[in-house]
Design an enzyme around this catalytic site. Sequence first.
Site, PDB file in Angstrom:
ATOM      1  N   HIS A   1     -19.400   9.964 125.439  1.00  0.00           N
ATOM      2  CA  HIS A   1     -19.743  10.537 126.745  1.00  0.00           C
ATOM      3  C   HIS A   1     -18.513  10.645 127.646  1.00  0.00           C
ATOM      4  O   HIS A   1     -17.488   9.980 127.443  1.00  0.00           O
ATOM      5  CB  HIS A   1     -20.803   9.671 127.434  1.00  0.00           C
ATOM      6  CG  HIS A   1     -20.344   8.267 127.700  1.00  0.00           C
ATOM      7  ND1 HIS A   1     -19.502   7.934 128.739  1.00  0.00           N
ATOM      8  CD2 HIS A   1     -20.594   7.111 127.043  1.00  0.00           C
ATOM      9  CE1 HIS A   1     -19.259   6.642 128.728  1.00  0.00           C
ATOM     10  NE2 HIS A   1     -19.908   6.117 127.688  1.00  0.00           N
TER      11      HIS A   1
ATOM     12  N   HIS B   1     -21.623   6.502 122.609  1.00  0.00           N
ATOM     13  CA  HIS B   1     -20.737   5.617 123.362  1.00  0.00           C
ATOM     14  C   HIS B   1     -19.591   5.162 122.462  1.00  0.00           C
ATOM     15  O   HIS B   1     -19.667   5.268 121.232  1.00  0.00           O
ATOM     16  CB  HIS B   1     -21.542   4.421 123.880  1.00  0.00           C
ATOM     17  CG  HIS B   1     -22.796   4.838 124.576  1.00  0.00           C
ATOM     18  ND1 HIS B   1     -22.861   5.042 125.930  1.00  0.00           N
ATOM     19  CD2 HIS B   1     -24.046   5.122 124.091  1.00  0.00           C
ATOM     20  CE1 HIS B   1     -24.081   5.424 126.266  1.00  0.00           C
ATOM     21  NE2 HIS B   1     -24.824   5.481 125.156  1.00  0.00           N
TER      22      HIS B   1
END
Length: 207
Positions: free
Chosen positions: A9, A152
């Site tokens: 992200h 992530h």
Amino acid sequence: MTTLYLIRHGETEWNRNGVYQGQTDTDLSPRGLEQARALARRFAAHPLDLVLSSDLRRARRTAAALLENRNPPPPLEVDPRLREMSFGAWEGLAVDEIRRRFAADYAAYLADPGEGRPTGGESFRELGERALAAVQERAARPGVRRLAVVAHGGTVKALLCRLLDLPPQTRRQMLIDNASVTAVELREGRPALLRYLNDTCHLRADP
């Protein structure tokens, strides 16, 4: 063969401040939103069969950018198994404070890269098990040959260790930047192939 695009992200304020986020639901910073738009431009000419995202906002907003200005857009699915590792009581804290408040737990966590766990959190092995299951379910579907996985930094590292059969200590030798792209090819009957790692060329002023 299926190509996985493993995407971290965009930046959050907690990333900028060096704070453990874990599963705390932080949002993208203004710079993170710009990074998400840069990712969208990178993938504009890339066919995608499916976009799979962690359910945390910073990942979902990054994933949503990949669907913009695509006609038709690929399906977007959200799976909480792609969340970052749970850091328990360490979430919201910087490393120096963790060392001070949880010295014994932090030392044990560093000593065992696979099974060590933050205070009240989960292990890197557990992260890898749940994330891999989520990806394998989608990759096994007929017609899914280009799969973008938006997650992530820890999740990307855990998936790489699982897919490439790397020992857990390898995680500390990987750099996974915000809004970076890592590509892995899943080849039937043969080991997975790493095509590239932590590519951020789309974030440069002159890519």
